[in-house]
Design an enzyme around this catalytic site. Sequence first.
Site, PDB file in Angstrom:
ATOM      1  N   SER A   1       0.845  -1.215   0.000  1.00 33.13           N
ATOM      2  CA  SER A   1       0.000   0.000   0.000  1.00 33.13           C
ATOM      3  C   SER A   1       0.874   1.256   0.000  1.00 33.13           C
ATOM      4  CB  SER A   1      -0.886   0.022   1.251  1.00 33.13           C
ATOM      5  OG  SER A   1      -1.804  -1.032   1.211  1.00 33.13           O
TER       6      SER A   1
ATOM      7  N   ARG B   1       1.517   4.272  -3.043  1.00 31.59           N
ATOM      8  CA  ARG B   1       1.273   5.684  -2.741  1.00 31.59           C
ATOM      9  C   ARG B   1       2.540   6.517  -2.907  1.00 31.59           C
ATOM     10  NH1 ARG B   1      -2.451   2.477  -0.457  1.00 31.59           N
ATOM     11  NH2 ARG B   1      -4.445   3.298   0.282  1.00 31.59           N
TER      12      ARG B   1
ATOM     13  N   ARG C   1     -13.723  -7.451 -10.655  1.00 30.21           N
ATOM     14  CA  ARG C   1     -13.920  -6.747  -9.385  1.00 30.21           C
ATOM     15  C   ARG C   1     -14.750  -5.469  -9.564  1.00 30.21           C
ATOM     16  NH1 ARG C   1      -8.344  -6.663  -6.239  1.00 30.21           N
ATOM     17  NH2 ARG C   1      -9.761  -6.093  -4.549  1.00 30.21           N
TER      18      ARG C   1
ATOM     19  N   SER D   1     -13.485   0.858   3.031  1.00 23.99           N
ATOM     20  CA  SER D   1     -12.517   0.650   1.943  1.00 23.99           C
ATOM     21  C   SER D   1     -11.516   1.797   1.868  1.00 23.99           C
ATOM     22  CB  SER D   1     -13.239   0.519   0.596  1.00 23.99           C
ATOM     23  OG  SER D   1     -12.281   0.593  -0.447  1.00 23.99           O
TER      24      SER D   1
ATOM     25  N   ASP E   1      -6.772  -8.174   4.689  1.00 24.64           N
ATOM     26  CA  ASP E   1      -6.042  -9.027   3.735  1.00 24.64           C
ATOM     27  C   ASP E   1      -5.463 -10.286   4.389  1.00 24.64           C
ATOM     28  OD1 ASP E   1      -6.528  -7.313   1.630  1.00 24.64           O
ATOM     29  OD2 ASP E   1      -4.666  -6.195   1.901  1.00 24.64           O
TER      30      ASP E   1
ATOM     31  N   ARG F   1     -12.589 -14.707  -1.405  1.00 19.37           N
ATOM     32  CA  ARG F   1     -11.685 -15.394  -0.458  1.00 19.37           C
ATOM     33  C   ARG F   1     -12.434 -16.228   0.574  1.00 19.37           C
ATOM     34  NH1 ARG F   1      -7.118 -10.576  -0.014  1.00 19.37           N
ATOM     35  NH2 ARG F   1      -6.043 -11.226  -1.920  1.00 19.37           N
TER      36      ARG F   1
HETATM   37  C1  S3P Z   1      -5.672  -1.394   0.094  1.00 13.48           C
HETATM   38  C2  S3P Z   1      -6.925  -1.447   0.659  1.00 13.48           C
HETATM   39  C3  S3P Z   1      -7.658  -2.700   0.880  1.00 13.48           C
HETATM   40  C4  S3P Z   1      -6.754  -3.920   0.772  1.00 13.48           C
HETATM   41  C5  S3P Z   1      -5.840  -3.835  -0.407  1.00 13.48           C
HETATM   42  C6  S3P Z   1      -4.952  -2.616  -0.317  1.00 13.48           C
HETATM   43  C7  S3P Z   1      -5.010  -0.084  -0.078  1.00 13.48           C
HETATM   44  O1  S3P Z   1      -8.666  -2.811  -0.113  1.00 13.48           O
HETATM   45  O2  S3P Z   1      -7.534  -5.087   0.702  1.00 13.48           O
HETATM   46  O3  S3P Z   1      -5.027  -4.985  -0.480  1.00 13.48           O
HETATM   47  O4  S3P Z   1      -3.784  -0.050  -0.325  1.00 13.48           O
HETATM   48  O5  S3P Z   1      -5.703   0.937   0.054  1.00 13.48           O
HETATM   49  P1  S3P Z   1     -10.163  -2.229   0.101  1.00 13.48           P
HETATM   50  O6  S3P Z   1     -10.093  -0.763   0.027  1.00 13.48           O
HETATM   51  O7  S3P Z   1     -10.955  -2.822  -1.042  1.00 13.48           O
HETATM   52  O8  S3P Z   1     -10.595  -2.748   1.435  1.00 13.48           O
END
Ligand code: S3P
Length: 449
Positions: free
Chosen positions: A30, A34, A130, A179, A332, A363
């Site tokens: 993540s 970014r 998705r 999310s 995750d 999952r």
């Molecule tokens: C993430 C947010 C999560 C996570 C993904 C990474 C991110 O997803 O499952 O692996 O980097 O913002 P969701 O926003 O769909 O929960």
Amino acid sequence: MSHDTTSMRPHRFRPAGALKGRIRVPGDKSISHRSIMLGALAVGETRVTGLLEGEDVLATAAAMRAMGAQVERTGDGAWSVHGVGVGALLQPQGPLDMGNSGTSTRLLMGLVASHPITATFVGDASLSKRPMGRVIDPLSTMGASFEATVSPKGSQTLPLILKGAYPAVPIRYRLPMASAQVKSAILLAGLNTPGITTVVEPIPTRDHSERMLRGFGADLSVETDADGARVISIRGEAELKPQTIEVPGDPSSAAFFIVAALVVPGSEVLIENVGLNPTRAGIVEVLRQMGGSIEELNPREVGGEPVADLLVRHSALKGIAIDPSIVPSMVDEFPALFVAAALADGVTTTTGLEELRVKESDRISVMAAALCAAGATVIEQEDGLVITGTGGEPLAGTAGAIATHLDHRIAMSMAVAGLVSRTGVEVDDVRPIATSFPTFQSMLEGLGA
Ligand code: S3P
């Protein structure tokens, strides 16, 4: 990068003796995404060390290059990003291939939405299933327009064409689901939108975007409203300043080794440099509640994030009922947790996991099928699994290969299950592991598996 089904790479993960040693997992996925995106919007050079060089992050790097930034690996293994400035992203000349990466797709949709450019987003078979409506809705309100594919179930998916709005309109948006991707898409769109864009987050999710946006100099505030929701506001037309970023190790990658060390008898593994941001560290708390021995050594800060080395020893785990309020901080990690539960003593109940059905695979049902094929006792419910563990006895193992559905975390979780099985666990395709953890198999072997 898009994985077709003709060259799948199956692998049998065999029972292992004690895992011993010290490892350093790759950089946080993540935070890596970014750092490239924000670096690409800051004029000047951003330097990033510890970047995850997985396929998902490389998809983000390629997309930012296609929109004008210079993103390159330097001789010392660091990454250098020369940005174009907020508002100055260029029109990409071809489709942006997002591979398997939902984070690249949704966050970049946010960036494009407030620039005067049009981009086509494509991805692999998993990503193309998705739901994208969750970002299309708020970004449309900001003025962007979309032509998305509509799935047989009626949801909006890739491939899609996004025409950005300029100027975009600031909004106040209450997240309908927990999310971080949706939150981040709106905040990133807000960067180039005149005025104040606000996201109201009733259930807190990972806050890397907020931390890093502030670190790059954006005017971002976080308050708590009367109902306890987080209210995150960003002032648009920002000017970002280039940064030097050290990416901490990914707790989501560490999770496979934490579980492996807990379930393989005699193991003792030191995992160095694990990011322990409270919005990500739920797995450590839950495994401790199950009786896992996880010691935090040398706590410190890396790149504005809390980090520690984790010393993990084999432990007799007990089944528990997991409090659904902890789900966002380990969203995750459930595939790995399910494996721990399958080897614990007693029943583990998980609820509130609806979001797991729209990850790289569904999952809940994919892990239920995989664990059952390996001999575990699992009941699938709408919002979670109920797993009766073996009390530490090895699972039987699989006869054939379990289906991973292009999902790296299913492959790595079932690899761990194979370590505590009689005949091993075969997964149908290990290639997707490279999306987030290209060195997973060699690291496992290095510990003696
Ligand atoms: C993430 C947010 C999560 C996570 C993904 C990474 C991110 O997803 O499952 O692996 O980097 O913002 P969701 O926003 O769909 O929960």
